[in-house]
Design an enzyme around this catalytic site. Structure first.
Site, PDB file in Angstrom:
ATOM      1  N   TYR A 155      69.887 -47.842  73.278  1.00 48.87           N
ATOM      2  CA  TYR A 155      70.123 -46.420  72.990  1.00 48.87           C
ATOM      3  C   TYR A 155      68.841 -45.761  72.439  1.00 48.87           C
ATOM      4  O   TYR A 155      68.636 -44.561  72.578  1.00 48.87           O
ATOM      5  CB  TYR A 155      71.296 -46.269  72.025  1.00 48.87           C
ATOM      6  CG  TYR A 155      71.990 -44.924  72.119  1.00 48.87           C
ATOM      7  CD1 TYR A 155      72.516 -44.461  73.322  1.00 48.87           C
ATOM      8  CD2 TYR A 155      72.112 -44.108  70.990  1.00 48.87           C
ATOM      9  CE1 TYR A 155      73.141 -43.231  73.406  1.00 48.87           C
ATOM     10  CE2 TYR A 155      72.747 -42.876  71.067  1.00 48.87           C
ATOM     11  CZ  TYR A 155      73.260 -42.441  72.272  1.00 48.87           C
ATOM     12  OH  TYR A 155      73.876 -41.218  72.336  1.00 48.87           O
ATOM     13  N   LYS A 162      70.373 -38.616  67.795  1.00 50.56           N
ATOM     14  CA  LYS A 162      71.757 -38.405  67.341  1.00 50.56           C
ATOM     15  C   LYS A 162      71.842 -38.439  65.812  1.00 50.56           C
ATOM     16  O   LYS A 162      72.675 -37.732  65.226  1.00 50.56           O
ATOM     17  CB  LYS A 162      72.698 -39.458  67.940  1.00 50.56           C
ATOM     18  CG  LYS A 162      72.933 -39.311  69.444  1.00 50.56           C
ATOM     19  CD  LYS A 162      73.609 -38.008  69.814  1.00 50.56           C
ATOM     20  CE  LYS A 162      74.068 -38.005  71.272  1.00 50.56           C
ATOM     21  NZ  LYS A 162      74.430 -36.652  71.733  1.00 50.56           N
TER      22      LYS A 162
HETATM   23  O1  0WD Z   1      79.397 -42.468  76.734  1.00 52.31           O
HETATM   24  C1  0WD Z   1      79.103 -41.284  76.763  1.00 52.31           C
HETATM   25  N1  0WD Z   1      79.027 -40.635  77.902  1.00 52.31           N
HETATM   26  C2  0WD Z   1      78.875 -40.561  75.476  1.00 52.31           C
HETATM   27  C3  0WD Z   1      78.256 -39.330  75.463  1.00 52.31           C
HETATM   28  C4  0WD Z   1      79.308 -41.200  74.221  1.00 52.31           C
HETATM   29  C5  0WD Z   1      79.091 -40.410  73.052  1.00 52.31           C
HETATM   30  C6  0WD Z   1      78.463 -39.202  73.097  1.00 52.31           C
HETATM   31  N2  0WD Z   1      78.040 -38.674  74.286  1.00 52.31           N
HETATM   32  C7  0WD Z   1      77.386 -37.382  74.253  1.00 52.31           C
HETATM   33  C8  0WD Z   1      76.066 -37.259  74.987  1.00 52.31           C
HETATM   34  O2  0WD Z   1      75.004 -37.821  74.257  1.00 52.31           O
HETATM   35  C9  0WD Z   1      75.964 -35.744  75.086  1.00 52.31           C
HETATM   36  O3  0WD Z   1      75.538 -35.194  73.849  1.00 52.31           O
HETATM   37  O4  0WD Z   1      78.203 -36.421  74.854  1.00 52.31           O
HETATM   38  C10 0WD Z   1      77.414 -35.345  75.317  1.00 52.31           C
HETATM   39  C11 0WD Z   1      77.770 -35.059  76.761  1.00 52.31           C
HETATM   40  O5  0WD Z   1      77.324 -36.113  77.573  1.00 52.31           O
HETATM   41  P1  0WD Z   1      78.083 -36.630  78.871  1.00 52.31           P
HETATM   42  O6  0WD Z   1      79.279 -35.820  79.118  1.00 52.31           O
HETATM   43  O7  0WD Z   1      78.190 -38.097  78.719  1.00 52.31           O
HETATM   44  O8  0WD Z   1      76.992 -36.423  80.008  1.00 52.31           O
HETATM   45  P2  0WD Z   1      76.741 -35.341  81.167  1.00 52.31           P
HETATM   46  O9  0WD Z   1      77.954 -35.146  81.979  1.00 52.31           O
HETATM   47  O10 0WD Z   1      75.492 -35.803  81.871  1.00 52.31           O
HETATM   48  O11 0WD Z   1      76.440 -34.013  80.364  1.00 52.31           O
HETATM   49  C12 0WD Z   1      75.298 -33.818  79.603  1.00 52.31           C
HETATM   50  C13 0WD Z   1      74.634 -32.564  80.114  1.00 52.31           C
HETATM   51  C14 0WD Z   1      73.565 -32.652  81.189  1.00 52.31           C
HETATM   52  O12 0WD Z   1      73.821 -33.324  82.231  1.00 52.31           O
HETATM   53  P3  0WD Z   1      72.570 -33.948  83.093  1.00 52.31           P
HETATM   54  O13 0WD Z   1      73.183 -35.210  83.505  1.00 52.31           O
HETATM   55  O14 0WD Z   1      72.362 -32.942  84.141  1.00 52.31           O
HETATM   56  O15 0WD Z   1      71.356 -34.167  82.200  1.00 52.31           O
HETATM   57  O16 0WD Z   1      73.830 -31.938  79.192  1.00 52.31           O
HETATM   58  C15 0WD Z   1      73.237 -30.865  79.913  1.00 52.31           C
HETATM   59  C16 0WD Z   1      73.295 -31.175  81.362  1.00 52.31           C
HETATM   60  O17 0WD Z   1      74.252 -30.401  81.980  1.00 52.31           O
HETATM   61  N3  0WD Z   1      71.837 -30.666  79.599  1.00 52.31           N
HETATM   62  C17 0WD Z   1      71.364 -29.460  79.291  1.00 52.31           C
HETATM   63  N4  0WD Z   1      71.993 -28.261  79.164  1.00 52.31           N
HETATM   64  C18 0WD Z   1      71.223 -27.217  78.862  1.00 52.31           C
HETATM   65  N5  0WD Z   1      69.901 -27.303  78.645  1.00 52.31           N
HETATM   66  C19 0WD Z   1      69.987 -29.635  79.093  1.00 52.31           C
HETATM   67  C20 0WD Z   1      69.247 -28.488  78.755  1.00 52.31           C
HETATM   68  N6  0WD Z   1      67.921 -28.530  78.545  1.00 52.31           N
HETATM   69  N7  0WD Z   1      69.676 -30.938  79.305  1.00 52.31           N
HETATM   70  C21 0WD Z   1      70.809 -31.563  79.616  1.00 52.31           C
END
Ligand code: 0WD
Length: 256
Positions: A155, A162
């Site tokens: 991580y 985080k």
């Molecule tokens: O296991 C997991 N998936 C976990 C995720 C466990 C615990 C926490 N999280 C957190 C992540 O760290 C994040 O903070 O949950 C949050 C959402 O993550 P997610 O739903 O797992 O991932 P995803 O569907 O990829 O959404 C995150 C999105 C980005 O997706 P991509 O894959 O395109 O990087 O964050 C957005 C983007 O849509 N993002 C941004 N939005 C605006 N401006 C930017 C940015 N500069 N960069 C990324």
């Protein structure tokens, strides 16, 4: 009448229908919330727009959270349309793939700054502009992970980001409490999403959950969504500055 009836909020971080923010959005809409969505870029707009429309989104806006001008423009639109805001979901994170693969000590200065900027500072940048619109109080939820508190293999820089995010959440909660704005973090167990595909050994993390978590499984998007509804609704009116674990109990077990 749902728990969120009459409440209007903005959701950052829907990338596709596997995104945690999407699970949150669905549960919020089910409880009657009016929603605004943002997307990062043109490529993602194609995926986000139909999803947002299926939940009767009132606004669908482009916003890269590393760009202050786009943040200003986003909230200017919210003010024009709604005049106020009741809640915000921050579900955004980013780190360079090589910084999640290489040993942590090899993290570059630029990679460290980038992860901190998009994954931690963005909560501060968004709250700065959202809070003045929360005229009748409000609730803000950000997504975090156990890697903020403990070393989770692979991580790396995201764990450090985080930790900064969780600390920022507490400082914001302390500052905004007198405006009745609550700020909390939801610490989700591992869920297969786009962001998770960058984390090495993700499969092992899921297997570990199934073996060691008290509920012997991983969490679902719906479960993270339901707990977010709790944090964003009046059900949690006495809760702020809290990291709320939605991880099938994994964080209380000492098996690592
Ligand atoms: O296991 C997991 N998936 C976990 C995720 C466990 C615990 C926490 N999280 C957190 C992540 O760290 C994040 O903070 O949950 C949050 C959402 O993550 P997610 O739903 O797992 O991932 P995803 O569907 O990829 O959404 C995150 C999105 C980005 O997706 P991509 O894959 O395109 O990087 O964050 C957005 C983007 O849509 N993002 C941004 N939005 C605006 N401006 C930017 C940015 N500069 N960069 C990324």
């Amino acid at each position: 009448m749902g728990l969120m009836a009459g409440k209007r909020g903005i959701i950052f971080g829907v990338a596709n229908d596997k995104s945690i923010a999407w699970g949150v959005a669905r549960m919020l809409r089910e409880q009657g919330a009016s929603l605004a969505f943002t997307y990062l870029n043109d490529a993602l707009e194609k995926r986000v727009r139909p999803l947002a429309e299926s939940l009767d989104a009132e606004l669908i806006l482009r916003c890269d959270v590393s760009d202050d001008a786009q943040i200003e423009a986003t909230f200017a639109e919210i003010e024009k349309r709604w005049g106020k805001l009741d809640f915000m979901v921050h579900s955004v994170a980013f780190a360079n793939r090589e910084d999640l693969k290489n040993p942590f000590s090899q993290t570059s200065r630029d990679g460290f700054s980038l992860a901190m900027d998009i994954s931690a500072y963005s909560l501060v940048a968004l709250t700065k502009v959202a809070a003045p619109l929360m005229k009748d109080g409000g609730s803000i939820v950000t997504m975090t992970y156990l890697g903020a508190q403990r070393v989770v293999h692979g991580y790396n820089v995201m764990g450090v980001a985080k930790a900064a995010l969780e600390s920022s959440m507490r400082y914001l909660a302390a500052e905004l409490g007198d405006q009745n704005i609550r700020v909390n973090a939801l610490s989700a167990g591992p869920i297969r999403t786009l962001a998770a595909s960058g984390i090495s050994n993700f499969k092992d993390k899921v297997r570990l959950m199934e073996n060691a978590a008290p509920l012997h499984r991983t969490v679902t998007l719906e479960e993270v969504g339901k707990s977010s509804v709790y944090l964003l609704s009046d059900l949690s009116s006495g809760v702020t500055g809290e990291v709320h674990y939605v991880d099938c109990g994994f964080s209380v077990v000492a098996s690592g």
